[in-house]
Design a protein around this motif. Structure first.
Motif, PDB file in Angstrom:
ATOM      1  N   GLY A   1      -1.984  11.932  -3.312  1.00 17.99           N
ATOM      2  CA  GLY A   1      -1.437  12.529  -1.948  1.00 17.99           C
ATOM      3  C   GLY A   1      -2.400  13.325  -1.418  1.00 17.99           C
ATOM      4  O   GLY A   1      -2.383  13.949  -0.392  1.00 17.99           O
TER       5      GLY A   1
ATOM      6  N   VAL B   1      -8.270   0.586  -6.851  1.00 17.89           N
ATOM      7  CA  VAL B   1      -6.989   0.106  -6.065  1.00 17.89           C
ATOM      8  C   VAL B   1      -7.095  -1.386  -6.121  1.00 17.89           C
ATOM      9  O   VAL B   1      -8.261  -2.264  -6.114  1.00 17.89           O
ATOM     10  CB  VAL B   1      -7.353   0.333  -4.707  1.00 17.89           C
TER      11      VAL B   1
ATOM     12  N   VAL C   1       0.936  -1.240  -0.113  1.00 20.40           N
ATOM     13  CA  VAL C   1      -0.029  -0.063   0.008  1.00 20.40           C
ATOM     14  C   VAL C   1       0.816   1.127  -0.025  1.00 20.40           C
ATOM     15  O   VAL C   1       0.595   2.236  -0.758  1.00 20.40           O
ATOM     16  CB  VAL C   1      -0.922  -0.016   1.396  1.00 20.40           C
TER      17      VAL C   1
ATOM     18  N   ARG D   1      -4.801  14.187   1.276  1.00 23.06           N
ATOM     19  CA  ARG D   1      -4.994  13.633   2.494  1.00 23.06           C
ATOM     20  C   ARG D   1      -5.934  14.316   3.477  1.00 23.06           C
ATOM     21  O   ARG D   1      -6.286  14.153   4.587  1.00 23.06           O
ATOM     22  CB  ARG D   1      -3.640  13.402   3.428  1.00 23.06           C
TER      23      ARG D   1
HETATM   24  C1  LIG Z   1      -2.252  -0.197  -3.207  1.00 21.22           C
HETATM   25  C2  LIG Z   1      -2.550   0.593  -4.377  1.00 21.22           C
HETATM   26  C3  LIG Z   1      -3.344  -0.072  -5.458  1.00 21.22           C
HETATM   27  C4  LIG Z   1      -3.522   0.612  -6.563  1.00 21.22           C
HETATM   28  N1  LIG Z   1      -3.836  -0.224  -7.701  1.00 21.22           N
HETATM   29  C5  LIG Z   1      -4.292   0.691  -9.017  1.00 21.22           C
HETATM   30  C6  LIG Z   1      -4.883  -0.051 -10.047  1.00 21.22           C
HETATM   31  O1  LIG Z   1      -5.078  -1.403  -9.726  1.00 21.22           O
HETATM   32  N2  LIG Z   1      -5.282   0.457 -11.122  1.00 21.22           N
HETATM   33  C7  LIG Z   1      -5.007   1.908 -11.191  1.00 21.22           C
HETATM   34  O2  LIG Z   1      -5.529   2.729 -12.217  1.00 21.22           O
HETATM   35  N3  LIG Z   1      -4.402   2.680 -10.003  1.00 21.22           N
HETATM   36  C8  LIG Z   1      -4.245   2.005  -9.035  1.00 21.22           C
HETATM   37  N4  LIG Z   1      -3.676   2.633  -7.991  1.00 21.22           N
HETATM   38  C9  LIG Z   1      -3.683   4.057  -7.968  1.00 21.22           C
HETATM   39  C10 LIG Z   1      -4.835   4.812  -7.519  1.00 21.22           C
HETATM   40  O3  LIG Z   1      -6.103   4.654  -8.411  1.00 21.22           O
HETATM   41  C11 LIG Z   1      -4.685   6.360  -7.324  1.00 21.22           C
HETATM   42  O4  LIG Z   1      -4.161   6.896  -8.618  1.00 21.22           O
HETATM   43  C12 LIG Z   1      -3.499   6.761  -6.153  1.00 21.22           C
HETATM   44  O5  LIG Z   1      -3.709   5.782  -5.191  1.00 21.22           O
HETATM   45  C13 LIG Z   1      -3.692   8.106  -5.784  1.00 21.22           C
HETATM   46  O6  LIG Z   1      -2.764   8.588  -4.824  1.00 21.22           O
HETATM   47  P1  LIG Z   1      -3.113   8.343  -3.426  1.00 21.22           P
HETATM   48  O7  LIG Z   1      -2.778   6.960  -2.901  1.00 21.22           O
HETATM   49  O8  LIG Z   1      -1.915   9.429  -2.867  1.00 21.22           O
HETATM   50  O9  LIG Z   1      -4.395   8.938  -3.096  1.00 21.22           O
HETATM   51  C14 LIG Z   1      -3.156   2.073  -6.964  1.00 21.22           C
HETATM   52  C15 LIG Z   1      -2.636   2.767  -5.657  1.00 21.22           C
HETATM   53  C16 LIG Z   1      -2.612   1.948  -4.478  1.00 21.22           C
HETATM   54  C17 LIG Z   1      -2.154   2.749  -3.158  1.00 21.22           C
END
Ligand SMILES: Cc1cc2nc3c(=O)[nH]c(=O)nc-3n(C[C@H](O)[C@H](O)[C@H](O)COP(=O)(O)O)c2cc1C
Length: 397
Positions: free
Chosen positions: A329, A123, A70, A331
């Motif tokens: 980012g 995610v 994560v 939060r």
């Molecule tokens: C654990 C994790 C898994 C993610 N999996 C995907 C995914 O399967 N597909 C995708 O387009 N973005 C994925 N993302 C990116 C998120 O869609 C998003 O762009 C990002 O988490 C935003 O940033 P933040 O975590 O700082 O809010 C993932 C992010 C995290 C943290």
């Protein structure tokens, strides 16, 4: 408390107190994003005051492998840190004597009315955070009425998640390197009633050092991964006879591929992972319905560039012709306000709701969304902007 948690905490306390370190920017992101209130562990979702309180509980609940999955970025995590630091360089221009007794966060996006501009980002594999993964997350979103985007790499299928959410969810597509399989996924998504497709474009390749230290077939991981499985075993690929070596990513994906996708579905297409203004121009000519400024939460490129800094460049190219969504980012509600002020129509959050899910299941997810909505309202009152339409570039400096 597990002994690994204890030693991690001691290490962080030591690092936080060290005069050699000027601040969070210098800390290795082996652990939590924020270090004050580190010892506050909320007993229930109700007692989480901000999203970092959820993070504390998630850190306690998740295995080290899943915590790493994560929290990690790529390479030296410059982009991961930049995403957060970007908001600190922007300042609210507070306005006074505006009637802010009523605040509306309602907005129209892609043919939908949203009560809040905050959306749950896609995610992959939420089963690592909660046994019921995306289903629990969908129940959390249902309680608060927020939109949710389901990942191609989800633990649960779109039909179950749609049922839990109580309405069609939006869908995030990984292109895959086999067109027919991608089309098979798409037909299943369309059949669920989903009408918005986020095409993720930002990970042709990447270098996730921290995760590579874990053997994904080890005890630390097998509580949610069956050893030996591949992307072909993901729920959304079941029944499609995908070969074992199928890749979720398509390194050959180009603008012609996007046009082919455009012609193959009536769903609205949002291109996710755009940061360069020239790509925004190309996306417009390819006929996308919205642009999602994102660097995958610092998990894709190691540009060291924050999405909040990419946003105005993209917005200037788009000039209001289609919506711009952004993430990375966020939060605090104040971060949302800053993104809206720089031209975003809506924002996504990733890690904060994962923390909520890992901490308290659906209650945790709902609480994270409520916290951010409330903080956004506070920020809007300080900005003297009773509705989202009142937020402009003048709102921040
Ligand atoms: C654990 C994790 C898994 C993610 N999996 C995907 C995914 O399967 N597909 C995708 O387009 N973005 C994925 N993302 C990116 C998120 O869609 C998003 O762009 C990002 O988490 C935003 O940033 P933040 O975590 O700082 O809010 C993932 C992010 C995290 C943290």
């Amino acid at each position: 408390m597990k002994s690994s948690d204890c030693s991690r905490r001691k290490l962080l306390q030591y690092l936080a107190g060290s005069p050699l370190l000027a601040g969070l920017d210098n800390l290795p992101l082996i652990a939590a994003e924020r270090l004050d209130d580190r010892d506050y562990i909320a007993e229930s979702a109700e007692w989480a005051v901000n999203v970092f309180d959820m993070e504390n509980v998630a850190l306690k609940n998740l295995s080290q492998a899943h915590w790493t999955y994560v929290s990690q970025g790529v390479d030296d995590e410059l982009t991961l840190r930049a995403n957060r630091a970007g908001y600190e360089r922007l300042h609210l221009r507070a306005r006074r004597l505006v009637d802010v007794s009523t605040i509306s966060k309602q907005t129209e996006l892609l043919g939908h009315t949203l009560a809040s501009p905050i959306i749950m980002a896609p995610v992959g594999g939420l089963g690592m955070a909660h046994t019921n993964g995306e289903i629990e997350a969908a129940l959390g979103a249902r309680n608060t009425g927020h939109k949710m985007i389901l990942s191609t790499a989800a633990t649960f299928g779109i039909e179950d998640v749609t049922a839990a959410r109580g309405e069609p969810v939006w869908y995030q597509l990984y292109a895959t390197n086999i067109w027919e399989i991608t089309q098979g996924i798409l037909r299943r998504v369309e059949a669920s009633g989903s009408d918005v497709l986020f095409l993720t474009t930002d990970i042709p390749d990447r270098n996730q050092d921290r995760m590579r230290r874990f053997d994904q077939n080890s005890d630390a991981c097998t509580d949610c991964h069956i050893p030996g499985t591949t992307f072909a075993d993901r729920t959304m690929l079941q029944g499609l006879n995908a070969p074992r070596n199928i890749s979720s990513q398509n390194m050959a994906m180009d603008w012609a591929w996007l046009r082919r996708l455009r012609d193959s579905t009536d769903m609205k297409i949002v291109i996710k992972g755009i940061t360069h203004p020239e790509d925004a121009r190309l996306a417009l000519s390819a006929g996308v319905d919205a642009i999602h400024v994102s660097n995958h939460g610092g998990r894709a490129d190691e540009s060291g560039f924050a999405t909040i800094d990419s946003l105005p460049e993209v917005v200037d190219v788009v000039r209001g012709r289609i919506p711009v969504i952004m993430d990375g980012g966020i939060r605090r509600g104040m971060d949302v306000l800053k993104a809206l002020a720089l031209g975003a129509n809506a924002v996504c959050i990733g890690r904060p709701y994962i923390w909520g899910l890992a901490a308290f299941g659906q209650e945790g997810v709902s609480k994270v969304l409520q916290i951010l909505d409330h903080e956004l309202e506070v920020a809007m009152r300080q900005a003297g902007t009773p509705s989202l339409a009142d937020i402009t570039r003048d709102t921040v400096r």
